[in-house]
Scaffold this motif. Structure first.
Motif, short mmCIF file in Angstrom:
data_model
loop_
_atom_site.label_atom_id
_atom_site.label_comp_id
_atom_site.label_asym_id
_atom_site.label_seq_id
_atom_site.Cartn_x
_atom_site.Cartn_y
_atom_site.Cartn_z
N GLN A 1 0.82 -1.21 0.00
CA GLN A 1 0.00 0.00 0.00
C GLN A 1 0.86 1.26 0.00
OE1 GLN A 1 -3.36 -0.31 -0.35
NE2 GLN A 1 -2.85 -2.50 -0.46
N LEU A 2 2.16 1.12 0.28
CA LEU A 2 3.07 2.27 0.31
C LEU A 2 3.52 2.61 -1.10
CD1 LEU A 2 5.31 1.28 3.37
CD2 LEU A 2 3.24 2.69 3.38
N HIS A 3 3.96 3.85 -1.28
CA HIS A 3 4.51 4.31 -2.55
C HIS A 3 5.98 4.66 -2.34
CE1 HIS A 3 0.59 4.21 -4.25
NE2 HIS A 3 0.13 5.21 -3.51
N PHE A 4 6.81 4.28 -3.32
CA PHE A 4 8.24 4.57 -3.26
C PHE A 4 8.57 5.44 -4.48
CE2 PHE A 4 7.44 0.59 -1.12
CZ PHE A 4 8.17 0.70 0.05
N CYS A 5 8.84 6.72 -4.23
CA CYS A 5 9.02 7.65 -5.34
C CYS A 5 10.24 8.55 -5.14
CB CYS A 5 7.77 8.49 -5.53
SG CYS A 5 7.19 9.31 -4.02
N GLY A 6 11.05 8.29 -4.12
CA GLY A 6 12.23 9.11 -3.86
C GLY A 6 13.49 8.34 -4.20
N SER A 7 14.38 8.24 -3.23
CA SER A 7 15.62 7.48 -3.41
C SER A 7 15.30 5.99 -3.49
CB SER A 7 16.57 7.75 -2.24
OG SER A 7 17.69 6.88 -2.30
N ASN A 8 16.06 5.28 -4.31
CA ASN A 8 15.88 3.83 -4.43
C ASN A 8 17.11 3.06 -3.94
OD1 ASN A 8 17.65 4.48 -6.49
ND2 ASN A 8 16.77 3.02 -7.93
N VAL A 9 17.96 3.72 -3.16
CA VAL A 9 19.21 3.11 -2.68
C VAL A 9 18.99 2.52 -1.30
CG1 VAL A 9 21.62 3.50 -2.07
CG2 VAL A 9 20.61 4.70 -4.02
N ILE A 10 19.20 1.22 -1.17
CA ILE A 10 19.10 0.53 0.11
C ILE A 10 20.52 0.26 0.60
CG2 ILE A 10 18.34 -1.57 1.29
CD1 ILE A 10 16.08 -1.79 -0.71
N ARG A 11 20.88 0.86 1.72
CA ARG A 11 22.23 0.69 2.26
C ARG A 11 22.30 -0.58 3.10
NH1 ARG A 11 25.35 5.00 1.57
NH2 ARG A 11 26.76 4.30 3.22
N HIS A 12 22.03 -1.70 2.45
CA HIS A 12 22.04 -3.00 3.12
C HIS A 12 22.28 -4.05 2.05
CE1 HIS A 12 21.35 -5.69 6.43
NE2 HIS A 12 20.81 -4.74 7.19
N PHE A 13 22.44 -5.32 2.47
CA PHE A 13 22.69 -6.37 1.49
C PHE A 13 21.44 -7.17 1.15
CE2 PHE A 13 23.74 -8.10 5.67
CZ PHE A 13 23.06 -9.30 5.69
#
Length: 311
Positions: free
Chosen positions: A166-178
């Motif tokens: 239900q969330l929207h992701f529209c900013g940064s797409n960088v995940i600082r994890h593995f």
């Protein structure tokens, strides 16, 4: 993909992993590859051994074989993608792939929590009610307990995934994890995450605190029963049957709670990433070793298997 106005939704994420340690990338790749192969070998060997040896067809080893299966799925949900990213310049994962990875990781982790609770009850029944153990821990009950662990983990994960979608992701797409984990995904969301945070907190309370409480109560009764045993040999034998499970439980819960509660940045710092390695990569490798190292029945089963091969 564009969604109304100038808002562009994210269709893939970038998993930075350990790319900020370029000098030791080869060492990290080799280490994780060895751990992954070792974990698969130990867990699958334990499953096969328990399956082949009729002396191990007991509730304790039925639960243990399912724990090994969960650990194989658990470590396989994160490590293969991490290993492939070591050799790729673009360390990307699709949005769907990220959701699937977290779904498998979450389902297996929550199922393992429930299964460890069932194993604690099994040890309670074996030590506190030895004469009634066979009738209490019937094969039917054991199957239902394992199915309950899987279904509970699956249901809880599906509810998380439903809220996450239900969330929207529209900013940064960088995940600082593995790997794709809930704290990192919530940070990247450009919509209100309050409901998902509340749901995650409730699930953490249920699976973390409630399961740990049941396990502690079980071992409280077990400790009282062990103290009532008069012979030192009997007391030592009863303690040894519980020591391995208690060790595995302590490592699993303490490492997970430490990582999720100690970080104020969503677990994206270098220390948090290396700490996450312990409960996502190292523990699935250690579990079969913990349960087998001082286990006489498993050692005897290995001897019987070797004799059978020789004959």
């Amino acid at each position: 993909m564009t969604r109304g106005g100038n808002i562009t939704e994210i269709t893939y994420f970038v998993l930075l992993g350990f790319s900020d340690f370029p000098r030791i990338i080869t060492v990290l790749f080799t280490t994780f590859l060895v751990i992954y192969i070792t974990s698969l070998a130990w867990n699958l060997s334990l499953i096969v051994l328990i399956r082949m040896d009729s002396h191990l067809h007991t509730p304790m080893y039925f639960f243990l074989s399912n724990l090994s299966f969960i650990d194989v799925c658990y470590i396989s949900s994160t490590v293969p993608k991490m290993l492939s990213n070591f050799s790729q310049e673009e360390k990307t994962i699709t949005f769907v792939g990220c959701i699937i990875q977290y779904f498998i990781f979450s389902t297996m982790g929550l199922s393992e929590s429930c299964l460890m609770t069932a194993m604690a009850y099994d040890r309670y029944a074996a030590i506190c009610n030895p004469l009634l153990y066979s009738s209490i821990m019937s094969p039917t009950l054991c199957v239902w307990m394992v199915l309950g662990a899987y279904m509970t983990g699956l249901t809880a994960s599906l509810s998380q995934i439903g809220a996450l979608l239900q969330l929207h992701f529209c900013g940064s797409n960088v995940i600082r994890h593995f790997f794709c984990d809930m704290p990192q995904l919530l940070i990247l969301s450009c919509t209100d995450t309050f409901f998902v945070q509340v749901m995650t907190a409730v699930l953490t309370m249920f699976f973390g605190i409630a399961s740990a409480l049941v396990i502690m109560i079980s071992y409280g009764y077990i400790g009282i029963s062990i103290m009532k045993i008069t012979s030192a040999k009997g007391r030592s034998k009863a303690f040894n049957t519980c020591a391995s499970h208690l060790t595995a439980v302590s490592l699993f819960y303490s490492s997970g709670i430490f990582v999720y509660l100690s970080s104020s940045s969503g677990g994206s710092s270098s220390f948090d990433r290396f700490a996450s390695v312990f409960y996502t990569v190292v523990i699935p490798m250690l579990n079969p070793l913990i349960y087998s190292l001082r286990n006489k029945e498993i050692k005897d089963a290995l001897k019987r298997l070797q004799k059978r091969r020789c004959c």
